[in-house]
Design an enzyme around this catalytic site. Structure first.
Site, PDB file in Angstrom:
ATOM      1  N   LEU A  39      34.368  43.580  39.560  1.00 17.12           N
ATOM      2  CA  LEU A  39      34.196  41.866  39.164  1.00 17.12           C
ATOM      3  C   LEU A  39      34.936  41.309  40.235  1.00 17.12           C
ATOM      4  O   LEU A  39      35.438  41.831  41.328  1.00 17.12           O
ATOM      5  CB  LEU A  39      35.874  42.097  38.381  1.00 17.12           C
ATOM      6  CG  LEU A  39      35.917  43.037  37.026  1.00 17.12           C
ATOM      7  CD1 LEU A  39      36.886  43.504  36.371  1.00 17.12           C
ATOM      8  CD2 LEU A  39      34.370  41.780  36.630  1.00 17.12           C
ATOM      9  N   ASP A  40      33.948  40.253  40.491  1.00 16.08           N
ATOM     10  CA  ASP A  40      33.979  39.137  41.693  1.00 16.08           C
ATOM     11  C   ASP A  40      35.647  39.009  41.605  1.00 16.08           C
ATOM     12  O   ASP A  40      36.597  38.988  40.656  1.00 16.08           O
ATOM     13  CB  ASP A  40      32.961  38.576  41.617  1.00 16.08           C
ATOM     14  CG  ASP A  40      33.470  37.016  40.449  1.00 16.08           C
ATOM     15  OD1 ASP A  40      34.543  37.445  39.594  1.00 16.08           O
ATOM     16  OD2 ASP A  40      32.383  36.781  40.543  1.00 16.08           O
ATOM     17  N   VAL A  41      35.920  38.797  43.089  1.00 20.07           N
ATOM     18  CA  VAL A  41      38.182  37.843  43.219  1.00 20.07           C
ATOM     19  C   VAL A  41      37.836  37.486  42.346  1.00 20.07           C
ATOM     20  O   VAL A  41      39.063  37.684  42.031  1.00 20.07           O
ATOM     21  CB  VAL A  41      37.815  37.070  44.959  1.00 20.07           C
ATOM     22  CG1 VAL A  41      38.632  36.316  45.157  1.00 20.07           C
ATOM     23  CG2 VAL A  41      37.065  38.534  45.578  1.00 20.07           C
ATOM     24  N   SER A  43      37.548  36.611  38.435  1.00 18.24           N
ATOM     25  CA  SER A  43      37.391  38.208  37.580  1.00 18.24           C
ATOM     26  C   SER A  43      38.825  38.921  37.843  1.00 18.24           C
ATOM     27  O   SER A  43      39.448  39.538  38.323  1.00 18.24           O
ATOM     28  CB  SER A  43      36.208  38.524  37.143  1.00 18.24           C
ATOM     29  OG  SER A  43      35.196  37.216  37.153  1.00 18.24           O
TER      30      SER A  43
END
Length: 181
Positions: A39-41, A43
């Protein structure tokens, strides 16, 4: 499983040496633990962890649905929902990519706890929530999908991978899950 908070890198090692928190800061995980997918930062939500590379490859495959609750900037309509369901064109690796058909539906505000950084307030216009279910997972795909229909993502929370649900696991919470495969 872990409830990844906003602002954290989905890794155990930070090659860029940025001052971001890492998953290992939340719990004393066994040696060799890795995140299954990312999950990106900005998210949040469900992230599965394992020490078994075969399990990781299996779950990242297209066999399992991944469900996201997404707060978008604006009021989503059935027109945008249909576009999301049928697939939209996004950029991926410098090329145009048509997302595979999936599922999407308008949902009520899921009332997640506020995140550590405020998104915005009602003075900036209306927002709405959508559930998006996909089997693929290209880089920032869900964010690119909502932007492609004219509704940028404000908040993205993964709530399910296959049959495993985030449920009421608190932010930064960790829970052991048995028998995924």
């Amino acid at each position: 499983m872990i409830h990844k908070p906003w602002g954290m890198i989905s890794q155990f090692v930070n090659p860029a040496k940025r001052k971001k928190k890492l998953l290992g800061d939340l719990h004393d995980f066994p040696a060799g633990t890795m995140a299954i997918g990312r999950l990106d930062v900005p998210s949040e939500g469900l992230l599965l962890l394992t020490t078994d590379g075969k399990v990781s490859a299996e779950i990242r495959s297209n066999k399992y649905e991944k469900e996201y609750y997404v707060q978008v900037d604006g009021v989503i309509t059935e027109k945008e929902i249909e576009l999301l369901k049928n697939g939209v064109e996004i950029g991926f690796n410098g090329k145009k990519y048509m997302t595979k058909p999936g599922k999407a539906s308008i949902i009520d505000d899921p009332k997640f706890p506020l995140r550590s950084m405020k998104i915005r307030d009602e003075r900036h216009g209306p927002t709405s929530w959508v559930s998006i279910i996909i089997r693929e997972g290209k880089f920032r795909q869900v964010r690119k999908m909502t932007a492609a229909v004219g509704l940028p993502t404000l908040r993205l929370i993964r709530v399910r991978i296959g049959e495993i649900e985030l449920g009421d696991l608190e932010i930064s919470g960790v829970k052991e899950v048995e028998g995924f495969m």
